[in-house]
Design a protein around this motif. Structure first.
Motif, mmCIF file in Angstrom:
data_model
loop_
_atom_site.group_PDB
_atom_site.id
_atom_site.type_symbol
_atom_site.label_atom_id
_atom_site.label_comp_id
_atom_site.label_asym_id
_atom_site.label_seq_id
_atom_site.Cartn_x
_atom_site.Cartn_y
_atom_site.Cartn_z
ATOM 1 N N PHE A 94 0.842 -1.193 0.000
ATOM 2 C CA PHE A 94 0.000 0.000 0.000
ATOM 3 C C PHE A 94 0.883 1.251 0.000
ATOM 4 N N ALA A 95 0.524 2.233 -0.830
ATOM 5 C CA ALA A 95 1.256 3.497 -0.894
ATOM 6 C C ALA A 95 0.266 4.640 -0.978
ATOM 7 N N GLY A 96 0.539 5.675 -0.219
ATOM 8 C CA GLY A 96 -0.263 6.887 -0.292
ATOM 9 C C GLY A 96 0.606 8.047 -0.719
ATOM 10 N N GLY A 97 0.263 8.694 -1.839
ATOM 11 C CA GLY A 97 1.038 9.835 -2.314
ATOM 12 C C GLY A 97 2.464 9.452 -2.646
ATOM 13 N N VAL A 98 3.406 10.233 -2.102
ATOM 14 C CA VAL A 98 4.829 10.011 -2.405
ATOM 15 C C VAL A 98 5.355 8.741 -1.744
ATOM 16 N N GLY A 99 4.536 8.074 -0.930
ATOM 17 C CA GLY A 99 4.926 6.795 -0.335
ATOM 18 C C GLY A 99 5.169 5.708 -1.369
ATOM 19 N N ILE A 100 4.787 5.953 -2.618
ATOM 20 C CA ILE A 100 5.036 4.986 -3.691
ATOM 21 C C ILE A 100 6.524 4.721 -3.867
ATOM 22 N N TRP B 64 -1.895 2.015 -4.941
ATOM 23 C CA TRP B 64 -1.393 3.394 -4.829
ATOM 24 C C TRP B 64 -2.568 4.355 -4.854
ATOM 25 N N SER B 65 -2.664 5.172 -3.825
ATOM 26 C CA SER B 65 -3.723 6.179 -3.727
ATOM 27 C C SER B 65 -3.114 7.571 -3.864
ATOM 28 N N VAL B 66 -3.649 8.364 -4.826
ATOM 29 C CA VAL B 66 -3.155 9.723 -5.056
ATOM 30 C C VAL B 66 -4.345 10.673 -5.149
ATOM 31 N N ARG B 67 -4.090 11.941 -4.997
ATOM 32 C CA ARG B 67 -5.167 12.928 -5.110
ATOM 33 C C ARG B 67 -5.538 13.187 -6.563
ATOM 34 N N THR B 68 -4.523 13.426 -7.384
ATOM 35 C CA THR B 68 -4.764 13.737 -8.795
ATOM 36 C C THR B 68 -3.880 12.870 -9.676
ATOM 37 N N GLN B 69 -4.252 12.802 -10.938
ATOM 38 C CA GLN B 69 -3.513 11.955 -11.875
ATOM 39 C C GLN B 69 -2.128 12.498 -12.206
ATOM 40 N N PHE C 212 -9.245 3.429 -10.387
ATOM 41 C CA PHE C 212 -10.542 3.711 -9.789
ATOM 42 C C PHE C 212 -10.610 5.168 -9.348
ATOM 43 N N GLY C 213 -11.795 5.746 -9.425
ATOM 44 C CA GLY C 213 -12.013 7.078 -8.886
ATOM 45 C C GLY C 213 -12.541 6.981 -7.467
ATOM 46 N N GLY C 214 -12.101 7.870 -6.592
ATOM 47 C CA GLY C 214 -12.550 7.847 -5.196
ATOM 48 C C GLY C 214 -11.483 7.329 -4.253
ATOM 49 N N ARG C 215 -11.851 7.247 -2.991
ATOM 50 C CA ARG C 215 -10.906 6.841 -1.947
ATOM 51 C C ARG C 215 -10.620 5.351 -1.993
ATOM 52 N N CYS C 216 -9.398 5.029 -1.657
ATOM 53 C CA CYS C 216 -9.010 3.634 -1.489
ATOM 54 C C CYS C 216 -9.585 3.116 -0.167
ATOM 55 N N VAL D 280 1.698 -7.540 4.442
ATOM 56 C CA VAL D 280 1.068 -6.276 4.065
ATOM 57 C C VAL D 280 1.964 -5.153 4.547
ATOM 58 N N THR D 281 2.409 -4.302 3.623
ATOM 59 C CA THR D 281 3.236 -3.159 3.998
ATOM 60 C C THR D 281 2.542 -1.881 3.567
ATOM 61 N N VAL D 282 2.868 -0.788 4.244
ATOM 62 C CA VAL D 282 2.251 0.498 3.928
ATOM 63 C C VAL D 282 3.256 1.615 4.138
ATOM 64 N N CYS D 283 3.205 2.599 3.254
ATOM 65 C CA CYS D 283 3.982 3.831 3.394
ATOM 66 C C CYS D 283 3.116 4.956 2.862
ATOM 67 N N GLY D 284 2.739 5.863 3.728
ATOM 68 C CA GLY D 284 1.855 6.939 3.304
ATOM 69 C C GLY D 284 1.413 7.781 4.487
ATOM 70 N N PRO D 285 0.430 8.648 4.288
ATOM 71 C CA PRO D 285 -0.073 9.488 5.374
ATOM 72 C C PRO D 285 -0.542 8.662 6.569
ATOM 73 N N GLY D 286 -0.486 9.266 7.753
ATOM 74 C CA GLY D 286 -0.808 8.545 8.980
ATOM 75 C C GLY D 286 -2.192 7.933 8.988
#
Length: 613
Positions: free
Chosen positions: A469-475, A503-508, A556-560, A579-585
């Motif tokens: 799992f990655a959020g934003g620059v956590g990719i 990977w979850s991002v705000r914009t493309q 997909f559009g919307g929140r992960c 399961v690993t994650v790097c992203g916002p708290g």
């Protein structure tokens, strides 16, 4: 003249006619009079043995985990889905129970790395349940040591003197773990496989404990001094006591530096201007430690030598960092070269290293730009991509001599390039982005160097199913794992049979950050057999822009929703699951909660990469 025998337990002369009951309060205002040195040594030794015991327990637990992981890795190298089923089941109920309710559990409900906000101020995060228990026991043990006094003494002033000695002694004793836990090159990090982020949590809480003990030490001395003045029937001489008295003056300087640190190191101030905070913090820490050392030397106090050892450890760790920076980045004729490319709300920063590096998946480094900031940076950046390439035309030819063969080895004649993605925030990253954006080609070359690599302690090779799992620059943290796992699958050196990158991002626009590397990953051999990519755009410009490329790369559009993804992949897992994650708290807390829901149903391990300091 013969010296007077001394009772080392209480710092009293050993003469039989010298009773503590008849001593005046003024005798307890200086030196070791009334201090129970024997019990002080017992408390500090017990404190250090407790830390050592906890470390040994963690080492044993890690060895057991490592042994199981190695067995799982070996037995599953050539195993198919059915053969890996054995490793997907929990062998007992105790360890999964502990993981859900203690190891992976937040203190309360789901909140752990999601910071508390007061307006625009970051008020910090809450330690996990396991960390809270360890910290609580540590703090309570220190309180117990401070309260273990001789309450039956016939002179109550002596009781205050004993409390003064105990609190000061424990403050000295806590300084060594305080300093060790603060170092990036802390030897316990690889030994215990515990992250620097976790050690930073303990560093902060032990430092608060040291400050409180130092304050209690001073208050106890002031109480004795006040009683002595009252007994002598004269006005308070508290201020005059510091005149021409290095012992008290240096002790006061150390205390004042500690008190300033107590407030200056609060989360709100740390996150407002971290670089400024850190440099002020280090100056204050030097004053505090140096003042404590001179205070102890002047008073011939126990553990003074350990304070000097602690200061030596700090300089040793700094020396190691500077030595590695110099070795990896600088040479007699050349140095590391840096290229910065401006991207939407971020920069792609590529370092062409002076000397080759050996990378581990999940590593991070510290980036320094002397023309942008006057000091060492302390913000970590995950390594998004790296390559080691021959750096001479001759290296492309077949070797004809032994010397030619040696020159083709990577460690003799190759160049390592390391690329980072720096999300534009404030301070250094904002300056860097603005300078690159102002260039004609949105690309600049500037002086720079990096420190590291750090982290990358955990291997994912023994798991059949891996969710990243990655959020934003956590990719950037997850890309190296994807690349490594795909390569190991092709080479048949890992047990992995299924990789899911989420990977979850705000914009493309964020896709531009890693476009060349994702293209390389999607072209790797056997990628279609094991890799699935799920992309979530929370704020797409147009609904029509959210289009899946294939069954292996879905958008997909919307929140992960991590809970739904973990549930679906858990039901279709192959072998043990990581399961690993790097992203916002907040995003990381959702993933953590989803994993906790499944740990008792099968083998699921959780890893989080966070930089919460």
């Amino acid at each position: 003249m013969a010296s007077t025998p001394v009772n080392k337990a209480h710092g009293l002369p050993a003469a039989s006619n010298y009773s503590i009951c008849s001593m005046e309060p003024g005798n307890f205002t200086h030196g070791l009079m009334g201090v129970n040195l024997q019990m002080d040594r017992v408390t500090s030794t017990t404190l250090w043995l407790t830390i050592t015991t906890v470390c040994l327990i963690i080492v044993i637990a890690r060895l057991i985990q490592g042994g199981i992981s190695q067995l799982r890795h070996i037995f599953n190298l050539d195993a198919d889905h059915a053969q890996q089923a054995y490793w997907a089941r929990n062998g007992n109920t105790s360890w999964p129970w502990l993981k859900k309710r203690l190891i992976y559990a937040p203190l309360i409900r789901k909140r752990h790395n999601r910071s508390f906000q007061w307006g625009r101020l970051n008020m910090g995060t809450v330690p996990s349940r396991f960390h809270t228990i360890l910290l609580t026991l540590y703090i309570l043990s220190n309180i117990a040591y401070c309260c273990f006094l001789n309450y039956k003494t016939c002179n109550k002033v002596a009781l205050l003197a004993e409390l003064r000695g105990r609190t000061g002694h424990l403050a000295f004793a806590n300084m060594m773990p305080l300093m060790v836990f603060a170092g990036r090159n802390n030897v316990l990090i690889p030994l215990l496989r515990v992250s620097f982020d976790t050690f930073n949590i303990f560093h902060r809480w032990i430092s608060r404990l040291v400050v409180i003990e130092a304050i209690a030490h001073t208050i106890a001395w002031m109480a004795v001094k006040d009683l002595a003045d009252e007994h002598a029937k004269k006005q308070s001489t508290m201020v005059l006591a510091f005149h021409d008295n290095p012992f008290l003056t240096w002790g006061l300087a150390s205390l004042l530096a500690m008190i300033i640190i107590l407030f200056q190191a609060s989360s709100a101030i740390r996150h407002l201007a971290y670089e400024t905070f850190l440099h002020v913090h280090q100056i204050l820490a030097i004053i505090a430690f140096l003042g404590a050392a001179i205070h102890g030397q002047q008073g011939q106090l126990p553990l003074t030598n350990y304070v000097y050892v602690t200061i030596g450890l700090w300089f040793l760790e700094r020396g190691m960092r500077w030595s590695m920076i110099a070795y990896r980045n600088f040479g007699l004729r050349s140095s590391t070269r840096v290229t910065v490319e401006a991207l939407p709300e971020a920069c792609r920063v590529t370092y062409q290293m002076k000397r080759p590096w050996q990378m581990r998946p999940g590593c991070h480094v510290y980036a320094h730009f002397p023309t942008l900031t006057w000091s060492l940076s302390s913000h970590p950046f995950s390594i998004a991509w790296y390559d080691t390439l021959p750096n001479t035309i001759e290296s492309e030819k077949l070797p004809t001599t032994t010397a030619d063969l040696a020159n083709t080895l990577p460690n003799r004649n190759s160049t390592t390039t390391i690329t980072l993605i720096m999300s534009k925030k404030s301070g250094m990253t904002a300056k860097l982005h603005a300078r690159a954006l102002a260039a004609p080609s949105n690309t600049i070359s500037i002086p720079g160097y990096i420190e590291g690599p750090y982290g990358g302690q955990e291997s994912l090779h023994s798991y059949g199913t891996v969710l990243l799992f990655a959020g934003g620059v956590g990719i950037t943290h997850q890309l190296s794992h994807v690349r490594d796992l795909l390569a190991s699958y092709t080479a048949s050196t890992s047990a992995v049979q299924k990789i899911v990158l989420i990977w979850s991002v705000r914009t493309q626009e964020a896709f531009d950050w890693v476009h060349p590397w994702m293209s390389s990953i999607l072209q790797m051999p056997n990628r279609r057999e094991v890799l699935k990519v799920l992309l979530f755009v929370t704020k797409p410009r147009h609904a029509g822009d959210v289009v899946s490329r294939s069954a292996q790369v879905q958008m997909f559009g919307g929140r992960c929703k991590p809970g739904r993804i973990v549930e679906e992949e858990f039901e279709k897992r192959r072998g043990a699951m990581a399961v690993t994650v790097c992203g916002p708290g907040a995003f990381a807390d959702e993933v953590r909660g989803a994993v906790r829901e499944r740990v008792e149903e099968g083998v699921v391990d959780f890893q989080e990469e966070s930089f919460s300091w």
